[in-house]
Each structure stands twice: as C-alpha cells, then as structure tokens.
Motif scaffolding. Sequence first.
Motif, mmCIF file in Angstrom:
data_model
loop_
_atom_site.group_PDB
_atom_site.id
_atom_site.type_symbol
_atom_site.label_atom_id
_atom_site.label_comp_id
_atom_site.label_asym_id
_atom_site.label_seq_id
_atom_site.Cartn_x
_atom_site.Cartn_y
_atom_site.Cartn_z
ATOM 1 N N LEU A 178 38.596 -0.218 -6.959
ATOM 2 C CA LEU A 178 39.689 0.594 -6.943
ATOM 3 C C LEU A 178 39.875 0.902 -5.321
ATOM 4 N N ALA A 179 39.047 1.126 -4.584
ATOM 5 C CA ALA A 179 39.263 1.349 -3.216
ATOM 6 C C ALA A 179 39.531 0.327 -2.496
ATOM 7 N N PHE A 180 39.184 -1.118 -3.119
ATOM 8 C CA PHE A 180 39.711 -2.253 -2.446
ATOM 9 C C PHE A 180 41.110 -2.595 -2.879
ATOM 10 N N GLY A 181 41.757 -1.929 -3.962
ATOM 11 C CA GLY A 181 42.894 -2.035 -4.187
ATOM 12 C C GLY A 181 43.496 -2.820 -5.268
ATOM 13 N N ALA A 182 42.314 -3.174 -6.259
ATOM 14 C CA ALA A 182 42.470 -3.975 -7.158
ATOM 15 C C ALA A 182 42.607 -3.197 -8.342
ATOM 16 N N ASN A 183 43.078 -4.046 -9.608
ATOM 17 C CA ASN A 183 42.703 -3.558 -11.032
ATOM 18 C C ASN A 183 41.304 -3.864 -11.491
ATOM 19 N N VAL A 184 40.752 -3.057 -12.159
ATOM 20 C CA VAL A 184 39.159 -3.041 -12.417
ATOM 21 C C VAL A 184 39.268 -3.327 -13.930
ATOM 22 N N ILE A 185 38.578 -4.153 -14.332
ATOM 23 C CA ILE A 185 38.059 -4.197 -15.643
ATOM 24 C C ILE A 185 36.533 -3.792 -15.742
ATOM 25 N N TRP A 186 36.369 -2.453 -16.582
ATOM 26 C CA TRP A 186 35.102 -1.869 -16.484
ATOM 27 C C TRP A 186 34.471 -2.136 -17.900
ATOM 28 N N VAL A 187 33.258 -2.693 -17.955
ATOM 29 C CA VAL A 187 32.578 -3.108 -19.110
ATOM 30 C C VAL A 187 31.056 -2.521 -18.953
ATOM 31 N N PRO A 188 30.986 -1.293 -19.142
ATOM 32 C CA PRO A 188 29.515 -0.605 -19.030
ATOM 33 C C PRO A 188 28.603 -1.008 -20.144
ATOM 34 N N HIS A 189 27.291 -0.824 -19.614
ATOM 35 C CA HIS A 189 26.235 -0.885 -20.490
ATOM 36 C C HIS A 189 26.350 -0.104 -21.874
ATOM 37 N N PRO A 190 25.937 -0.433 -22.918
ATOM 38 C CA PRO A 190 26.365 0.518 -24.086
ATOM 39 C C PRO A 190 25.495 1.727 -23.847
ATOM 40 N N GLY A 191 24.235 1.815 -23.277
ATOM 41 C CA GLY A 191 23.615 2.946 -23.072
ATOM 42 C C GLY A 191 24.170 3.843 -21.921
ATOM 43 N N ALA A 192 25.163 3.480 -21.616
ATOM 44 C CA ALA A 192 25.760 4.417 -20.119
ATOM 45 C C ALA A 192 26.749 5.183 -20.692
ATOM 46 N N TYR A 193 27.357 4.916 -21.582
ATOM 47 C CA TYR A 193 28.514 5.492 -22.156
ATOM 48 C C TYR A 193 28.522 6.775 -22.173
ATOM 49 N N GLU A 194 27.333 7.786 -22.455
ATOM 50 C CA GLU A 194 27.243 9.183 -22.429
ATOM 51 C C GLU A 194 27.286 9.793 -21.254
ATOM 52 N N TYR A 195 27.499 8.976 -20.097
ATOM 53 C CA TYR A 195 27.113 9.615 -18.679
ATOM 54 C C TYR A 195 28.309 8.973 -17.804
ATOM 55 N N LEU A 196 29.360 8.388 -18.339
ATOM 56 C CA LEU A 196 30.282 7.876 -17.561
ATOM 57 C C LEU A 196 31.309 8.679 -16.912
ATOM 58 N N GLY A 197 31.274 9.993 -17.829
ATOM 59 C CA GLY A 197 32.425 11.015 -17.134
ATOM 60 C C GLY A 197 33.660 10.730 -17.667
ATOM 61 N N ASP A 198 34.603 11.220 -16.956
ATOM 62 C CA ASP A 198 36.086 10.962 -17.090
ATOM 63 C C ASP A 198 36.545 9.632 -16.770
#
Length: 223
Positions: A178-198
Amino acid sequence: MDGLLLNTEDIYTLSLNEILATYGKGPLTWDVKIHLQGLPGEEAGQKVIDTYDLPISYEEYNRLNHDIQARMWGQCKFLPGAVELIKYLNSEKIPIALCTSSAKIKYQLKTKHLQENFQLFDTIVTGDDPRIPKGRGKPFPNIWQLGLKELIEKFGTAIEPQECLVFEDGIPGVKSGLAFGANVIWVPHPGAYEYLGDTKMLLGNNGELLKSLELLNKSKYGL
C-alpha cells in the motif's frame, strides 16, 4: 514468496518450535507469528529472541535456524493456485517480479527444486539486496520500488505503482504494498485470520482479501 506462493510459513513454524523447545519455550502461536511475516531475517529473529526471552544472540539463533531449516527446505511446495497464476501471467506477457524478504541464499535453498516455475519471473529481488537500505525492509516500500525499477528497465516501458498488483500474505507486506501505491491482493494463512484486525480499514479501496490465489478474479484487474 513465503506463505503466498510456497508453504514455507508452516516450515518456519516447525523449525522455530524446535529452537523454542530447546530452551523450554513456545510453541510459536499466531498472535506472535503474525508480526514476523514479511520482516527481514535479522529483524524477525531478534523479535523472536525478545518475545520469548531466549538466552542467545541473534548470531546463535540464526545458526540454529539455518541448521534446522536446511533439513526442511526440500519440503517446500507451491500453494494452491500459485503455479497456475505464475504461468498465466508469463503466458500473457504481463511483467512479473518476485520481491521476497528472504535472503538470496534462503531463496535458493527453498526454490532449487522448483526452478522450472521460478524462472518464469522477469526479475527477482531478495531481502538482502544491497540496494535496499538497512532498516528499509517491509513494511517500507523499497523492495517493490526496486522490483518495479528492474521491470521498467527490462521492458523499456513506463509502469506506475498504481498500475501494479502486489500479492501478499502478511500484514507488513500488505502495508508495504500500500505504501508503494499498488493494489494489494492479500491471501493470509488460515491460522492468521483471528489476528488480522480490521482488514477493510487496512486495505481501504486498494485491494481485497482472498482465502486462496485460486479465487482471484483476473478479469477484475484486467489480467
């Protein structure tokens, strides 16, 4: 690359748990791991040492990590949808850069049995590239800026950051894209979802969250 294209996040967890167990610590949990993803090696290692109060220096931690991981890198494999996407972008002559926080030697160890597909990238930038100033790894945008610079030089055409898609699995990487200025496709690890925040607040209107690369709607981005 790590956790987005390859299953290395799971390998990192296994190797790190082996170190932690040696000192009666651990296991590594996702509330900690979420803050390690995408960080340069030394920064991530020091965060582990500090978090778990390990009685070792970063140099010792790095040696243990290297020895354990050396036994495991042969288990690296592509995650669902990764090979298909790489091959598609290459076949459509869409410029693609691999920008990984992994140091060059770790990149080589992880991918030496997978080079048939990694050779399809137009350029590869590793986290220890001397052109990236110390302390400017993800979440800073320098690695993407360098990758784009190399694509522009190779193809001889102007490409703006806002014309780019950055694919990431971890929060530091998403922030750097995002700081680079691109659109970001975010594919988290299944175990991470609980801690991703907003996630919606973080991405804004500049990307989307997917459960798998297989679910990418290429036509949505003109691919």
